[in-house]
Every structure is written in structure tokens, then in C-alpha cells.
Design a protein around this motif. Structure first.
Motif, short mmCIF file in Angstrom:
data_model
loop_
_atom_site.label_atom_id
_atom_site.label_comp_id
_atom_site.label_asym_id
_atom_site.label_seq_id
_atom_site.Cartn_x
_atom_site.Cartn_y
_atom_site.Cartn_z
N ARG A 74 27.67 -56.26 24.30
CA ARG A 74 26.45 -55.45 24.39
C ARG A 74 25.22 -56.32 24.53
O ARG A 74 24.12 -55.84 24.62
N SER A 75 25.43 -57.62 24.51
CA SER A 75 24.32 -58.56 24.58
C SER A 75 24.82 -59.87 25.18
O SER A 75 26.02 -60.15 25.18
N VAL A 76 23.90 -60.68 25.67
CA VAL A 76 24.28 -62.00 26.17
C VAL A 76 24.56 -62.96 25.01
O VAL A 76 25.01 -64.07 25.24
N PHE A 77 24.32 -62.51 23.79
CA PHE A 77 24.51 -63.37 22.62
C PHE A 77 25.80 -63.08 21.87
O PHE A 77 26.00 -63.57 20.76
N ASP A 78 26.70 -62.30 22.45
CA ASP A 78 27.99 -62.03 21.79
C ASP A 78 28.81 -63.30 21.62
O ASP A 78 29.35 -63.57 20.55
N ILE A 79 28.94 -64.07 22.68
CA ILE A 79 29.74 -65.29 22.63
C ILE A 79 29.11 -66.31 21.68
O ILE A 79 29.81 -66.89 20.84
N PRO A 80 27.79 -66.58 21.76
CA PRO A 80 27.21 -67.47 20.75
C PRO A 80 27.41 -66.99 19.32
O PRO A 80 27.65 -67.80 18.42
N ALA A 81 27.36 -65.68 19.10
CA ALA A 81 27.60 -65.16 17.74
C ALA A 81 29.03 -65.45 17.30
O ALA A 81 29.26 -65.79 16.14
#
Length: 88
Positions: A74-81
Motif C-alpha cells: 500500500r506504500s513504497v515503504f513496505d519493503i523498507p519496513a
């Protein structure tokens, strides 16, 4: 305007972190320092945009057997999270 500055800061951080990571990974076969540096980069990135990652029941992960972790993208920050959260 603040969003543009935040994403610009992420771009600068990406160049600063990934350049040495690339060269380091050519010589380091264990991968441990590379993972540590990548996690630091991800932590800086998440802090820059103000994302707080909360983990629930991480102790229930079975570290002895393989598994699949999924995110909803749902965000471009899923993988960094995920990189920030999942233990190595």
C-alpha cells in the motif's frame, strides 16, 4: 514542498549508502556488514519521512524453518519496513 524535500533527502541517502554497499558486497562473502549497513540506510529513510514501524508478535516467527513474508504494497515503504523489522 516538505514532501519534495523528504524524497530528495531519501535520494541523497540512497546514493550515499548504496555506492559503498555495492563495492563492499563484491568483497564480503558473509553479507553481514552489508545487511547491517542496509538496515541503517532503511532506518534513516524511514526516520526521514516520519514513518514509525511497529511490530506485533515477531517472536512467533519460526527461525528454524523457511517461510514467506508478504506485505500489502500500500506504500513504497513496505519493503523498507520489512527490512527494518524482520530479524536476520
Amino acid at each position: 514542498m516538505i514532501y519534495v524535500l523528504r524524497y530528495l533527502a531519501i535520494a541523497v541517502q540512497t546514493v550515499i549508502f548504496t555506492t559503498p554497499l555495492f563495492f563492499w558486497s563484491l568483497f564480503d562473502r558473509s553479507g553481514e556488514p552489508t545487511v547491517r549497513m542496509a538496515r541503517t540506510w532503511v532506518r534513516w529513510m524511514l526516520n526521514t519521512v516520519g514513518i514509525e514501524v511497529q511490530t506485533v508478535r515477531i517472536e512467533n516467527l519460526d527461525r528454524e524453518n523457511p517461510g514467506v513474508l508478504m506485505s500489502n504494497h500500500r506504500s513504497v515503504f513496505d519493503i523498507p519496513a520489512l527490512i527494518h523489522t524482520v530479524p536476520t
